[in-house]
Enzyme design. Structure first.
Site, PDB file in Angstrom:
ATOM      1  N   HIS A   1       1.095  -1.667   0.175  1.00  0.00           N
ATOM      2  CA  HIS A   1      -0.091  -0.206  -0.025  1.00  0.00           C
ATOM      3  C   HIS A   1       1.037   1.404  -0.222  1.00  0.00           C
ATOM      4  CE1 HIS A   1      -2.791  -3.057   2.454  1.00  0.00           C
ATOM      5  NE2 HIS A   1      -3.657  -2.974   1.208  1.00  0.00           N
TER       6      HIS A   1
ATOM      7  N   LYS B   1      -0.837  -6.419  -8.365  1.00  0.00           N
ATOM      8  CA  LYS B   1      -1.550  -7.612  -7.517  1.00  0.00           C
ATOM      9  C   LYS B   1      -2.826  -8.181  -7.913  1.00  0.00           C
ATOM     10  CE  LYS B   1      -2.028 -10.034  -3.750  1.00  0.00           C
ATOM     11  NZ  LYS B   1      -3.432  -8.811  -3.118  1.00  0.00           N
TER      12      LYS B   1
END
Ligand code: AMP
Length: 287
Positions: free
Chosen positions: A37, A149
Site C-alpha cells: 500500500h 497484485k
C-alpha cells in the site's frame, strides 16, 4: 494529516483544492496497511500536489461466505503509517453513509469480470467498480493508484474509466513482495506459521513459469501443469485457478508470447491468495 469521515467534508476539501489548481492523487485501500500500500502512496506523493488515501472495507465486494466480518483492521497503526508517508488526507467513510437505505445503483462490466477471480467471486468486481467510481466522484482525483497484485481489478477499473469517460488517470504499480517472494497482502495475516511457509508456492509457481518462458516453451498447457505441480506439492494448497492470459483482455492463451501473464489463485487452508507475473518482465524487476 487530516482525517475525514464524512462525504461532504471530503468533497468540500477536494473542491477547494481543485479551485487552487492542486492535483490530487487517490490511493483506495481497505486498510491494514503494508509496504505494498505504502508504495502506492509514495508514487502518488511524487506525482501529485496532494495525496488522499481512503480506508474502507467495502461490503459490496464481499460474497456472503467471505471474510468481511473478520477482515483485519488497525485504524491507529494505519493512520500513523500514512502520516509518516506524508499523506494529506485519510478518508475513512462509514459504510451506512456510502450505501444508505434504498441504495440501488451499481457499475457492472459485462466481460472483464467473467474469468479468474470473477468466476469464484461472483459480484466482486461489481462492488469494486461501484466503490471506486463513488470514491472518484467524492475525491475528484487527477490520478488514482492501484497495485498490479490485483491485476484483474486494475484492468476492470481502467476499462470502467475508459467506458464511462471518467477524468481520472489510472496508474498501475508493481507488486511489492516479502523477501521470500510472497506478495504482500493484508490477508497474509490469516496464515499460521506452517501455512505461511506453504504460501510461497504461489511465487514458486510463477518462477517455474518464468523459467519455462526463458527456455522458449510456448505451449500454455505445459506451463499450467508445471505450475499446478509446484502448488500441489504443498499439503494445504488447493488451486482455485492457474491460467496464462493475455495481459489486456485476460482471455486464456494457448501459445505463450511476451504478452502472457501468468495468474493464479490458491487457497492455503482457509486463506485465498492471488498472484501474477508478466512472463517477459526481466527477473530483476519486481513486477
Ligand atoms: P487492498 O487494501 O487489499 O484493497 O489493496 C489496496 C490497493 O493496494 C490495491 O490497489 C492493491 O492492488 C494494492 N496492493 C495490495 N497489495 C499490494 C502489493 N503487495 N504490492 C502492490 N500493491 C498492492
Amino acid at each position: 494529516m487530516k482525517t475525514i469521515a464524512t462525504i461532504k467534508e471530503m468533497n468540500d476539501w477536494a473542491k477547494s483544492h481543485l479551485l487552487l489548481g492542486d492535483s490530487i492523487g487517490l490511493v483506495p485501500t481497505m486498510g491494514y496497511l503494508h509496504e505494498g500500500h505504502l508504495s502506492l502512496v509514495n508514487k502518488a506523493r511524487h506525482e501529485n500536489d496532494l495525496v488522499v488515501t481512503s480506508i474502507f472495507v467495502n461490503p459490496t465486494q464481499f460474497g456472503r461466505n467471505e471474510d468481511l466480518s473478520v477482515y483485519p483492521r488497525d485504524p491507529l497503526g494505519d493512520s500513523a503509517k500514512l502520516e509518516a508517508a506524508g499523506v494529506d488526507v485519510l478518508f475513512m467513510p462509514e459504510a451506512d453513509k456510502l450505501y444508505g437505505a434504498g441504495y440501488e445503483t451499481f457499475v457492472e462490466l459485462e466481460r472483464l469480470p467473467l474469468p479468474l477471480c470473477g468466476k469464484s467471486r461472483p459480484g466482486h468486481f461489481r462492488g469494486v467498480a461501484t466503490i471506486v467510481l463513488k470514491l472518484f466522484n467524492i475525491v475528484q482525483p487527477q490520478r488514482a493508484y492501484f497495485g498490479n497484485k490485483d491485476y484483474q481489478q486494475l484492468q476492470v477499473i481502467k476499462k470502467m474509466v475508459r467506458d464511462l469517460n471518467v477524468n481520472t488517470g489510472i496508474i498501475g504499480c508493481p507488486i511489492v513482495r516479502e523477501t521470500d517472494g510472497l506478495a504482500m497482502s493484508s490477508r497474509n495475516s490469516y496464515l499460521s506459521t506452517t501455512e505461511r511457509k506453504q504460501a510461497i508456492c504461489l511465487y514458486g509457481a510463477l518462477m517455474v513459469a518464468r523459467r519455462l518462458f526463458a527456455s522458449g516453451e510456448s505451449d500454455s498447457k505445459v506451463y499450467i501443469q508445471a505450475m499446478r505441480d509446484k502448488v500441489m506439492a504443498e499439503p494445504e494448497a488447493v488451486v482455485d485457478y492457474i491460467s496464462l492470459v493475455d495481459r489486456e483482455t485476460l482471455e486464456n492463451i494457448t501459445i505463450v508470447s511476451g504478452d502472457a501473464l501468468a495468474v493464479l489463485a490458491v487457497k492455503i487452508g482457509k486463506t485465498r491468495l492471488i498472484d501474477n507475473m508478466l512472463l517477459a518482465e526481466s527477473a530483476s524487476k519486481n513486477q
